[in-house]
Design a protein around this motif. Structure first.
Motif, PDB file in Angstrom:
ATOM      1  N   THR A 168       0.758  -1.117   0.026  1.00 22.10           N
ATOM      2  CA  THR A 168       0.006   0.100   0.064  1.00 22.10           C
ATOM      3  C   THR A 168       0.767   1.315  -0.083  1.00 22.10           C
ATOM      4  O   THR A 168       0.256   2.529  -0.303  1.00 22.10           O
ATOM      5  CB  THR A 168      -0.892  -0.068   1.351  1.00 22.10           C
ATOM      6  OG1 THR A 168       0.050  -0.158   2.558  1.00 22.10           O
ATOM      7  CG2 THR A 168      -1.913  -1.337   1.213  1.00 22.10           C
ATOM      8  N   SER A 169       2.153   1.185   0.305  1.00 22.10           N
ATOM      9  CA  SER A 169       3.117   2.324   0.157  1.00 22.10           C
ATOM     10  C   SER A 169       4.505   1.651   0.130  1.00 22.10           C
ATOM     11  O   SER A 169       4.539   0.653   0.219  1.00 22.10           O
ATOM     12  CB  SER A 169       2.729   2.862   1.564  1.00 22.10           C
ATOM     13  OG  SER A 169       3.448   2.280   2.725  1.00 22.10           O
ATOM     14  N   MET A 170       5.512   2.682   0.032  1.00 21.58           N
ATOM     15  CA  MET A 170       6.611   2.363  -0.280  1.00 21.58           C
ATOM     16  C   MET A 170       7.321   1.781   0.908  1.00 21.58           C
ATOM     17  O   MET A 170       8.341   0.675   1.091  1.00 21.58           O
ATOM     18  CB  MET A 170       7.638   3.457  -0.707  1.00 21.58           C
ATOM     19  CG  MET A 170       7.333   3.792  -2.295  1.00 21.58           C
ATOM     20  SD  MET A 170       8.036   2.711  -3.383  1.00 21.58           S
ATOM     21  CE  MET A 170       9.811   2.865  -2.931  1.00 21.58           C
ATOM     22  N   GLU A 171       6.955   2.569   2.270  1.00 21.47           N
ATOM     23  CA  GLU A 171       7.458   1.718   3.303  1.00 21.47           C
ATOM     24  C   GLU A 171       7.029   0.202   3.566  1.00 21.47           C
ATOM     25  O   GLU A 171       7.696  -0.297   4.133  1.00 21.47           O
ATOM     26  CB  GLU A 171       6.821   2.504   4.582  1.00 21.47           C
ATOM     27  CG  GLU A 171       7.328   2.415   5.941  1.00 21.47           C
ATOM     28  CD  GLU A 171       6.814   3.239   7.012  1.00 21.47           C
ATOM     29  OE1 GLU A 171       7.123   3.017   8.175  1.00 21.47           O
ATOM     30  OE2 GLU A 171       6.110   4.234   6.716  1.00 21.47           O
ATOM     31  N   ASP A 172       5.575   0.134   3.244  1.00 25.39           N
ATOM     32  CA  ASP A 172       5.290  -1.163   3.374  1.00 25.39           C
ATOM     33  C   ASP A 172       5.763  -2.224   2.532  1.00 25.39           C
ATOM     34  O   ASP A 172       6.280  -3.416   2.872  1.00 25.39           O
ATOM     35  CB  ASP A 172       3.663  -1.203   2.937  1.00 25.39           C
ATOM     36  CG  ASP A 172       2.909  -2.634   3.151  1.00 25.39           C
ATOM     37  OD1 ASP A 172       3.472  -3.330   3.957  1.00 25.39           O
ATOM     38  OD2 ASP A 172       2.070  -2.827   2.581  1.00 25.39           O
ATOM     39  N   ALA A 173       6.038  -1.742   1.429  1.00 27.54           N
ATOM     40  CA  ALA A 173       6.872  -2.502   0.396  1.00 27.54           C
ATOM     41  C   ALA A 173       8.316  -2.776   1.000  1.00 27.54           C
ATOM     42  O   ALA A 173       8.667  -4.113   0.815  1.00 27.54           O
ATOM     43  CB  ALA A 173       6.947  -1.954  -0.990  1.00 27.54           C
ATOM     44  N   GLU A 174       9.125  -2.003   1.358  1.00 27.45           N
ATOM     45  CA  GLU A 174      10.311  -1.986   1.953  1.00 27.45           C
ATOM     46  C   GLU A 174      10.338  -3.047   2.930  1.00 27.45           C
ATOM     47  O   GLU A 174      11.170  -3.865   3.252  1.00 27.45           O
ATOM     48  CB  GLU A 174      10.721  -0.677   2.507  1.00 27.45           C
ATOM     49  CG  GLU A 174      12.322  -0.711   3.020  1.00 27.45           C
ATOM     50  CD  GLU A 174      12.786   0.880   3.387  1.00 27.45           C
ATOM     51  OE1 GLU A 174      13.823   0.544   4.192  1.00 27.45           O
ATOM     52  OE2 GLU A 174      11.965   1.601   3.223  1.00 27.45           O
ATOM     53  N   GLN A 175       9.285  -3.017   3.826  1.00 29.71           N
ATOM     54  CA  GLN A 175       9.382  -3.703   5.092  1.00 29.71           C
ATOM     55  C   GLN A 175       8.890  -5.315   4.710  1.00 29.71           C
ATOM     56  O   GLN A 175       9.649  -6.137   5.253  1.00 29.71           O
ATOM     57  CB  GLN A 175       8.146  -3.351   6.287  1.00 29.71           C
ATOM     58  CG  GLN A 175       8.431  -1.994   6.795  1.00 29.71           C
ATOM     59  CD  GLN A 175       7.243  -1.535   7.799  1.00 29.71           C
ATOM     60  OE1 GLN A 175       6.308  -2.090   7.944  1.00 29.71           O
ATOM     61  NE2 GLN A 175       7.678  -0.545   8.604  1.00 29.71           N
ATOM     62  N   SER A 176       7.919  -5.406   3.828  1.00 32.17           N
ATOM     63  CA  SER A 176       7.899  -6.843   3.290  1.00 32.17           C
ATOM     64  C   SER A 176       8.980  -7.391   2.526  1.00 32.17           C
ATOM     65  O   SER A 176       9.049  -8.461   2.752  1.00 32.17           O
ATOM     66  CB  SER A 176       6.547  -6.734   2.332  1.00 32.17           C
ATOM     67  OG  SER A 176       5.444  -6.351   2.869  1.00 32.17           O
ATOM     68  N   ILE A 177       9.793  -6.715   1.825  1.00 29.29           N
ATOM     69  CA  ILE A 177      10.903  -7.207   1.139  1.00 29.29           C
ATOM     70  C   ILE A 177      11.919  -7.502   2.098  1.00 29.29           C
ATOM     71  O   ILE A 177      12.306  -8.865   1.842  1.00 29.29           O
ATOM     72  CB  ILE A 177      11.305  -5.884   0.157  1.00 29.29           C
ATOM     73  CG1 ILE A 177      10.119  -6.090  -1.002  1.00 29.29           C
ATOM     74  CG2 ILE A 177      12.664  -6.673  -0.532  1.00 29.29           C
ATOM     75  CD1 ILE A 177      10.712  -4.688  -2.101  1.00 29.29           C
ATOM     76  N   SER A 178      12.028  -6.836   2.993  1.00 28.85           N
ATOM     77  CA  SER A 178      13.068  -7.050   3.978  1.00 28.85           C
ATOM     78  C   SER A 178      12.848  -8.254   4.660  1.00 28.85           C
ATOM     79  O   SER A 178      13.657  -9.133   4.968  1.00 28.85           O
ATOM     80  CB  SER A 178      13.484  -5.842   4.809  1.00 28.85           C
ATOM     81  OG  SER A 178      14.307  -6.090   5.814  1.00 28.85           O
ATOM     82  N   ALA A 179      11.716  -8.421   5.144  1.00 28.60           N
ATOM     83  CA  ALA A 179      11.457  -9.593   6.069  1.00 28.60           C
ATOM     84  C   ALA A 179      11.284 -10.700   5.208  1.00 28.60           C
ATOM     85  O   ALA A 179      11.795 -11.632   5.614  1.00 28.60           O
ATOM     86  CB  ALA A 179       9.775  -9.259   6.485  1.00 28.60           C
ATOM     87  N   ARG A 180      10.888 -10.895   4.086  1.00 29.53           N
ATOM     88  CA  ARG A 180      10.959 -11.980   3.506  1.00 29.53           C
ATOM     89  C   ARG A 180      12.340 -12.339   2.936  1.00 29.53           C
ATOM     90  O   ARG A 180      12.477 -13.668   2.916  1.00 29.53           O
ATOM     91  CB  ARG A 180       9.982 -12.012   2.036  1.00 29.53           C
ATOM     92  CG  ARG A 180       8.590 -12.061   2.299  1.00 29.53           C
ATOM     93  CD  ARG A 180       7.632 -11.241   1.266  1.00 29.53           C
ATOM     94  NE  ARG A 180       6.421 -11.169   1.680  1.00 29.53           N
ATOM     95  CZ  ARG A 180       5.384 -10.534   0.919  1.00 29.53           C
ATOM     96  NH1 ARG A 180       5.720  -9.586   0.192  1.00 29.53           N
ATOM     97  NH2 ARG A 180       4.006 -10.661   1.114  1.00 29.53           N
ATOM     98  N   ILE A 181      13.133 -11.506   2.433  1.00 32.16           N
ATOM     99  CA  ILE A 181      14.626 -11.847   2.186  1.00 32.16           C
ATOM    100  C   ILE A 181      15.365 -12.260   3.200  1.00 32.16           C
ATOM    101  O   ILE A 181      16.207 -13.312   3.366  1.00 32.16           O
ATOM    102  CB  ILE A 181      15.304 -10.748   1.424  1.00 32.16           C
ATOM    103  CG1 ILE A 181      14.693 -10.259   0.090  1.00 32.16           C
ATOM    104  CG2 ILE A 181      16.654 -10.876   1.284  1.00 32.16           C
ATOM    105  CD1 ILE A 181      15.105  -9.261  -0.531  1.00 32.16           C
TER     106      ILE A 181
END
Length: 341
Positions: A168-181
């Protein structure tokens, strides 16, 4: 003085050359007559090839070649090269007395008389089996590394693109990517500690709980027998469990104070083909509704686990449930690169 002495005595020269011949124990040095019958056989030949000098003298030197090379005319080809070019190179498998094979590197050269007449041939070999095996292992390792890098980059690319698509936002994307990786990286660390041979289901479940701060929580329960997973299955379960826990924390049982997640796995025996039953059950959370569209987590669960067995997702109002029924042998497959092809 020594060279003068040797030059004045043919017998001394013979003893000198014989000493050199027999001391070269790392090399098989074999001479033959024009018919290919062995005339000399040094200590190195005995050690490398296995025949004693007394039992091989007068016998065809061709016995050290494989049947395939004999049928292909390799011996004649080496002799022809030795006569025409001065030497015939030899890089191939050879046969020991006991029938075992070894990789040899060497040359064949023509033996000539003082008048320049060809009297026979000399063949010099060195056992290079260990070097060849090391090169083969290195080639396999490089092939394996290339596959792992390719697959890792593909997973990271999928995580990144799908996370941006559903964020829903760049911050949300950043957190999701970081957690998954990070979850994927943790799984890699576990496999590296096991020399990339795989790990246990319990280790992957525990690592997921620790990674998300649930290791001391009574709301995250897991039980099952000792089950080993191959590298591919271990990475798959790491990503899937991370997604399931994340979704449970946002929308499911772990988003409510009273909700719990129960993970159970078991192995049921079938003749020659045991199967794994894996169950994820959420209890006590808010009422569940099936998603209107498939997000990254749903696609990941379906595409990843379905590669191993039958997957079912149940969005019952009382709690989300996932089931996997898969052949244990497929989950325990060790060759990561071949499994990816």
């Amino acid at each position: 003085m020594m060279m003068k002495l040797l030059s004045s005595s043919s017998r001394s020269r013979e003893r000198f050359l014989e000493a050199i011949l027999q001391s070269a124990i790392e090399y098989a040095i074999i001479s033959t007559d024009l018919d290919g019958l062995v005339t000399t056989w040094n200590e190195g030949a005995r050690r490398i090839l296995g025949w004693e000098e007394a039992e091989i003298i007068g016998k065809p030197a061709a016995v050290i070649f494989t049947q395939e090379d004999l049928q292909a005319g390799i011996v004649q080809r080496e002799m022809t090269a030795a006569l025409a070019e001065g030497h015939g190179n030899d890089e191939r498998w050879h046969v020991r007395k006991d029938g075992s094979l070894f990789w040899a590197s060497g040359q064949m050269m023509a033996l000539t008389s003082d008048e320049g007449e060809v009297e026979g041939f000399v063949k010099i070999l060195r056992d290079r089996t260990e070097q060849r095996e090391n090169e083969e292992r290195q080639r396999v390792l490089m092939h394996e590394l290339a596959h792992r890098m390719k697959n890792t980059l593909a997973v990271v690319q999928a995580i990144t693109s799908q996370s941006f698509r559903s964020a829903t936002s760049m911050e949300d994307a950043e957190q999701s990517i970081s957690a998954r990786i990070n979850a994927y990286s943790k799984a890699h660390d576990i496999l590296l500690q096991q020399n990339w041979l795989g790990t246990s289901m319990a280790t992957i479940v525990e690592a997921t709980a620790i990674n998300l701060g649930l290791e001391t929580s009574g709301r995250f329960k897991a039980s099952g027998p000792a089950v080993e997973l191959g590298p591919q299955a271990a990475l798959c379960f790491s990503l899937v469990l991370h997604e399931l826990v994340t979704n449970a924390s946002k929308y499911g049982a772990l988003s409510a104070d009273t909700g719990t997640v129960e993970i159970e796995w078991s192995v049921r025996g079938e003749v020659g083909a045991p199967r794994l039953n894996f169950n994820w059950q959420e209890v006590g959370g808010p009422a569940v509704e099936a998603p209107s569209k498939k997000g990254f987590g749903t696609r990941l669960v379906n595409s990843s686990l379905s590669a191993f067995g039958a997957v079912s997702l149940d969005y019952a109002p009382t709690g989300f449930m996932l089931r996997l029924d898969a052949p244990l042998q497929k989950l325990q497959y060790k060759n990561y690169s071949d499994a990816e092809e």
